[in-house]
Motif scaffolding. Sequence first.
Motif, PDB file in Angstrom:
ATOM      1  N   THR A  44     -35.121  11.285 -33.294  1.00 26.78           N
ATOM      2  CA  THR A  44     -33.791  11.437 -32.694  1.00 26.78           C
ATOM      3  C   THR A  44     -32.714  10.814 -33.581  1.00 26.78           C
ATOM      4  OG1 THR A  44     -33.977   9.388 -31.387  1.00 26.78           O
ATOM      5  CG2 THR A  44     -34.785  11.420 -30.383  1.00 26.78           C
ATOM      6  N   GLU A  45     -33.071   9.775 -34.341  1.00 25.60           N
ATOM      7  CA  GLU A  45     -32.106   9.176 -35.266  1.00 25.60           C
ATOM      8  C   GLU A  45     -31.735  10.158 -36.372  1.00 25.60           C
ATOM      9  OE1 GLU A  45     -30.463   6.070 -35.291  1.00 25.60           O
ATOM     10  OE2 GLU A  45     -31.130   6.236 -33.216  1.00 25.60           O
ATOM     11  N   PHE A  46     -32.691  10.953 -36.820  1.00 24.29           N
ATOM     12  CA  PHE A  46     -32.394  11.954 -37.841  1.00 24.29           C
ATOM     13  C   PHE A  46     -31.441  13.017 -37.293  1.00 24.29           C
ATOM     14  CE2 PHE A  46     -36.083  10.338 -40.183  1.00 24.29           C
ATOM     15  CZ  PHE A  46     -35.629  10.446 -41.497  1.00 24.29           C
ATOM     16  N   ILE A  47     -31.553  13.333 -36.017  1.00 23.27           N
ATOM     17  CA  ILE A  47     -30.629  14.283 -35.410  1.00 23.27           C
ATOM     18  C   ILE A  47     -29.227  13.687 -35.324  1.00 23.27           C
ATOM     19  CG2 ILE A  47     -30.075  15.561 -33.301  1.00 23.27           C
ATOM     20  CD1 ILE A  47     -33.093  15.659 -32.718  1.00 23.27           C
ATOM     21  N   LYS A  48     -29.156  12.460 -34.861  1.00 22.96           N
ATOM     22  CA  LYS A  48     -27.868  11.821 -34.623  1.00 22.96           C
ATOM     23  C   LYS A  48     -27.136  11.487 -35.916  1.00 22.96           C
ATOM     24  CE  LYS A  48     -25.787   7.858 -32.274  1.00 22.96           C
ATOM     25  NZ  LYS A  48     -26.053   6.654 -31.448  1.00 22.96           N
ATOM     26  N   ASN A  49     -27.862  11.030 -36.905  1.00 23.15           N
ATOM     27  CA  ASN A  49     -27.222  10.521 -38.121  1.00 23.15           C
ATOM     28  C   ASN A  49     -27.150  11.569 -39.221  1.00 23.15           C
ATOM     29  OD1 ASN A  49     -26.639   7.552 -37.595  1.00 23.15           O
ATOM     30  ND2 ASN A  49     -28.782   7.688 -36.983  1.00 23.15           N
ATOM     31  N   GLN A  50     -26.560  12.693 -38.885  1.00 24.94           N
ATOM     32  CA  GLN A  50     -26.162  13.725 -39.837  1.00 24.94           C
ATOM     33  C   GLN A  50     -24.754  14.118 -39.408  1.00 24.94           C
ATOM     34  OE1 GLN A  50     -28.227  14.433 -42.355  1.00 24.94           O
ATOM     35  NE2 GLN A  50     -29.929  13.261 -41.476  1.00 24.94           N
ATOM     36  N   VAL A  51     -23.791  13.296 -39.737  1.00 23.32           N
ATOM     37  CA  VAL A  51     -22.494  13.404 -39.079  1.00 23.32           C
ATOM     38  C   VAL A  51     -21.339  13.518 -40.066  1.00 23.32           C
ATOM     39  CG1 VAL A  51     -22.427  10.876 -38.850  1.00 23.32           C
ATOM     40  CG2 VAL A  51     -20.931  12.264 -37.440  1.00 23.32           C
ATOM     41  N   THR A 111     -18.874   9.754 -27.684  1.00 29.71           N
ATOM     42  CA  THR A 111     -19.446  10.060 -28.997  1.00 29.71           C
ATOM     43  C   THR A 111     -18.799   9.249 -30.103  1.00 29.71           C
ATOM     44  OG1 THR A 111     -20.044  12.313 -28.355  1.00 29.71           O
ATOM     45  CG2 THR A 111     -19.846  11.862 -30.706  1.00 29.71           C
ATOM     46  N   GLU A 112     -17.481   9.332 -30.220  1.00 27.08           N
ATOM     47  CA  GLU A 112     -16.788   8.620 -31.298  1.00 27.08           C
ATOM     48  C   GLU A 112     -16.979   7.119 -31.191  1.00 27.08           C
ATOM     49  OE1 GLU A 112     -15.278  12.596 -31.713  1.00 27.08           O
ATOM     50  OE2 GLU A 112     -15.547  11.346 -29.956  1.00 27.08           O
ATOM     51  N   GLU A 113     -16.939   6.600 -29.964  1.00 28.58           N
ATOM     52  CA  GLU A 113     -17.083   5.162 -29.772  1.00 28.58           C
ATOM     53  C   GLU A 113     -18.468   4.689 -30.205  1.00 28.58           C
ATOM     54  OE1 GLU A 113     -16.429   1.315 -29.169  1.00 28.58           O
ATOM     55  OE2 GLU A 113     -14.912   2.899 -29.095  1.00 28.58           O
ATOM     56  N   GLU A 114     -19.498   5.453 -29.897  1.00 25.58           N
ATOM     57  CA  GLU A 114     -20.853   5.062 -30.278  1.00 25.58           C
ATOM     58  C   GLU A 114     -21.030   5.094 -31.792  1.00 25.58           C
ATOM     59  OE1 GLU A 114     -24.008   6.988 -28.282  1.00 25.58           O
ATOM     60  OE2 GLU A 114     -23.470   6.167 -26.313  1.00 25.58           O
ATOM     61  N   TYR A 115     -20.516   6.116 -32.450  1.00 24.62           N
ATOM     62  CA  TYR A 115     -20.601   6.163 -33.905  1.00 24.62           C
ATOM     63  C   TYR A 115     -19.769   5.045 -34.532  1.00 24.62           C
ATOM     64  CZ  TYR A 115     -23.073  10.622 -34.249  1.00 24.62           C
ATOM     65  OH  TYR A 115     -24.018  11.619 -34.187  1.00 24.62           O
ATOM     66  N   ARG A 116     -18.629   4.791 -33.945  1.00 24.57           N
ATOM     67  CA  ARG A 116     -17.750   3.731 -34.461  1.00 24.57           C
ATOM     68  C   ARG A 116     -18.459   2.384 -34.403  1.00 24.57           C
ATOM     69  NH1 ARG A 116     -13.623   4.533 -31.008  1.00 24.57           N
ATOM     70  NH2 ARG A 116     -13.001   6.413 -32.152  1.00 24.57           N
ATOM     71  N   ARG A 117     -19.279   2.202 -33.388  1.00 18.10           N
ATOM     72  CA  ARG A 117     -19.959   0.928 -33.185  1.00 18.10           C
ATOM     73  C   ARG A 117     -21.271   0.834 -33.968  1.00 18.10           C
ATOM     74  NH1 ARG A 117     -20.197   1.257 -28.043  1.00 18.10           N
ATOM     75  NH2 ARG A 117     -22.338   2.037 -27.860  1.00 18.10           N
ATOM     76  N   ASN A 118     -21.978   1.949 -34.126  1.00 14.07           N
ATOM     77  CA  ASN A 118     -23.345   1.890 -34.636  1.00 14.07           C
ATOM     78  C   ASN A 118     -23.582   2.546 -35.989  1.00 14.07           C
ATOM     79  OD1 ASN A 118     -24.183   0.630 -32.250  1.00 14.07           O
ATOM     80  ND2 ASN A 118     -24.473   2.583 -31.228  1.00 14.07           N
ATOM     81  N   LEU A 119     -22.662   3.354 -36.488  1.00 14.85           N
ATOM     82  CA  LEU A 119     -22.928   4.157 -37.681  1.00 14.85           C
ATOM     83  C   LEU A 119     -23.348   3.327 -38.876  1.00 14.85           C
ATOM     84  CD1 LEU A 119     -23.000   7.065 -38.678  1.00 14.85           C
ATOM     85  CD2 LEU A 119     -20.634   6.801 -39.397  1.00 14.85           C
ATOM     86  N   PHE A 120     -22.661   2.205 -39.103  1.00 12.98           N
ATOM     87  CA  PHE A 120     -22.970   1.358 -40.249  1.00 12.98           C
ATOM     88  C   PHE A 120     -23.560   0.028 -39.799  1.00 12.98           C
ATOM     89  CE2 PHE A 120     -19.775   4.230 -41.982  1.00 12.98           C
ATOM     90  CZ  PHE A 120     -20.419   4.645 -43.143  1.00 12.98           C
ATOM     91  N   TYR A 121     -24.265   0.090 -38.677  1.00 13.47           N
ATOM     92  CA  TYR A 121     -24.837  -1.148 -38.121  1.00 13.47           C
ATOM     93  C   TYR A 121     -25.770  -1.838 -39.084  1.00 13.47           C
ATOM     94  CZ  TYR A 121     -27.952  -4.011 -35.227  1.00 13.47           C
ATOM     95  OH  TYR A 121     -28.712  -5.027 -34.729  1.00 13.47           O
ATOM     96  N   PHE A 122     -26.516  -1.084 -39.890  1.00 17.79           N
ATOM     97  CA  PHE A 122     -27.552  -1.674 -40.741  1.00 17.79           C
ATOM     98  C   PHE A 122     -27.026  -2.156 -42.086  1.00 17.79           C
ATOM     99  CE2 PHE A 122     -30.039   1.065 -37.889  1.00 17.79           C
ATOM    100  CZ  PHE A 122     -30.919   0.123 -37.391  1.00 17.79           C
ATOM    101  N   ILE A 123     -25.751  -1.999 -42.362  1.00 15.87           N
ATOM    102  CA  ILE A 123     -25.217  -2.460 -43.660  1.00 15.87           C
ATOM    103  C   ILE A 123     -25.222  -3.993 -43.682  1.00 15.87           C
ATOM    104  CG2 ILE A 123     -23.132  -2.639 -45.076  1.00 15.87           C
ATOM    105  CD1 ILE A 123     -22.536   0.183 -44.521  1.00 15.87           C
TER     106      ILE A 123
END
Length: 228
Positions: free
Chosen positions: A142-149, A216-228
Amino acid sequence: MVFKKYRIEQGDTLEAISKKQNIDVKELVDFHNSHNTITQSIIGDYLPIHLEYIYLPLESPIKEENKYAEDPKEFGRKVRYRCEQVNTSKINGNLAHFLQQNFQYVVKNNGKKNEFFVGLEDHHFDFNPTYLNPSFSFISKTEFIKNQVYFQISEENGKLSEVNNKKEISENWEEFKKNEFYNDDFIIQLRKTNEHAVRELLNMGDRQFSVDYELTEEEYRRNLFYFI
């Protein structure tokens, strides 16, 4: 360019897949390798034994009008980065669980329009106790689906302002539900003991990957670069 994952079936060859997908063999190999890691690349004229999927261009009715589709002129700046996350817990001084995750992303940018693409290319995990590995395998899919943005950055505050390919992400989730969801080892086992939990996972996915999902935008804004 948005892509889809083709599950390799027994007896498949590069030539057979190329005919089935109406794409030249060289174009197929080049596209797959450009969207994958070295260990998952195709070298030579044969499919690697360990390869489960081939990445293919996703032909869709919105392709021509989608100005965010990948193009060398539009996304001329590209970088890859890798990151690692390690979690451990102990009970009375004894190691209770250990989780190590490694991620590889590609980031593309069009500086003129503040448009970006972030794609998860590789995800490896090692969990101890190992009986939880199937659940992480499902989450990884599911992460591969979500993180193609594809998204835009606000010129005012530098934050993600709008996700531009919600429809493609939603379509990829629907394809996953149709072709892979019920064949996943974790789901197969879960259905034996808790059918309600399976329905809840489906509902969560439908909600999260819906084109109309308000957060959608809020979740990406919060989590997209979480692992950096």
